[in-house]
Scaffold this active site. Structure first.
Site, short mmCIF file in Angstrom:
data_model
loop_
_atom_site.label_atom_id
_atom_site.label_comp_id
_atom_site.label_asym_id
_atom_site.label_seq_id
_atom_site.Cartn_x
_atom_site.Cartn_y
_atom_site.Cartn_z
CB ILE A 1 -1.04 -0.01 1.37
CG1 ILE A 1 -1.99 -1.26 1.35
CG2 ILE A 1 -1.68 1.21 1.35
CD1 ILE A 1 -2.63 -1.54 -0.10
CE LYS A 2 4.36 5.44 -4.59
NZ LYS A 2 4.54 5.30 -6.08
#
Length: 217
Positions: A82-83
């Site tokens: 997840i960014k």
């Protein structure tokens, strides 16, 4: 140094992965737009090609919505990373997501202080943007060096993911400083193999081999 490719172009990713050069992939909303597909479909296909982390970015700016989007993205594949953006809400989300055992890439880092906060929040990766700092007339590599020193001082496990790489020299300098990962456009990654003396030497070898009239096997 690990090599991630910075693209959502499935064809390019597949080609580079077959060369055995890829350790992961980074995407962002702009790259998803360029791919022409949905974030879910494109990310799922990339994750099926590459075994390493594939960064998929939330677009929400508030914590609760970030967490909702992170939950959706996490379900695409086990290797989704997840960014999140380097904001207070992003750091809060980073802490929550990593606490649940998921990888998090904290992006849009432009200062050593920001990188310190990301490490404190438990980020798996920090993404300092070298090229964009260079655009401001400042040496982006100084930031990589500062982050390396801080992380080594306190034994932070967060990996430095050199981003916004524009040239092969950026890759070399990041490696010399000690960045853990470089995320590179496909064209730049391919250009790392190029050297005129290699081409010249290969041409000479092939010419001499042709004169022998031999075949191998």
């Amino acid at each position: 140094m690990k090599f991630f490719v910075d693209t959502a172009d499935v064809k390019e990713i597949r080609e580079l992965n077959e060369l055995g050069l890829l350790d992961g992939v980074t995407t962002n909303p702009s790259l998803i737009l360029k791919s022409g597909g949905s974030i879910a479909d494109v990310t799922k296909e990339i994750c099926s090609i590459v075994d390493g982390p594939v960064s998929a970015e939330v677009v929400a700016t508030e914590y609760k919505e970030m967490m909702r989007e992170a939950d959706v993205l996490s379900k695409i594949a086990d290797n989704v990373c997840i960014k999140v953006p380097l904001t207070l809400d992003g750091l809060r989300a980073c802490k929550s997501i990593t606490s649940s055992g998921r990888l998090v890439n904290v992006t849009l880092c432009f200062s050593a202080n920001q990188a310190l906060l990301a490490a404190k929040a438990g980020a798996s990766f920090i993404s300092p943007f070298i090229g964009r700092i260079d655009d401001m007339g400042v040496d982006g590599m100084e930031l990589i060096s500062e982050i390396r020193t801080i992380y080594d001082n306190y034994d932070f496990k967060t990996e430095i993911l050199a981003a916004s790489i524009r040239t092969v020299n950026h890759v070399k300098q990041a490696a010399l400083i000690g960045a853990d990962v470089a995320t590179v456009p496909p064209s730049t990654l391919k250009a790392l193999v190029k050297h005129p003396l290699t081409d010249k030497g290969l041409e000479a070898f092939l010419a001499d081999w042709a004169k022998t009239g031999q075949k191998i096997g």
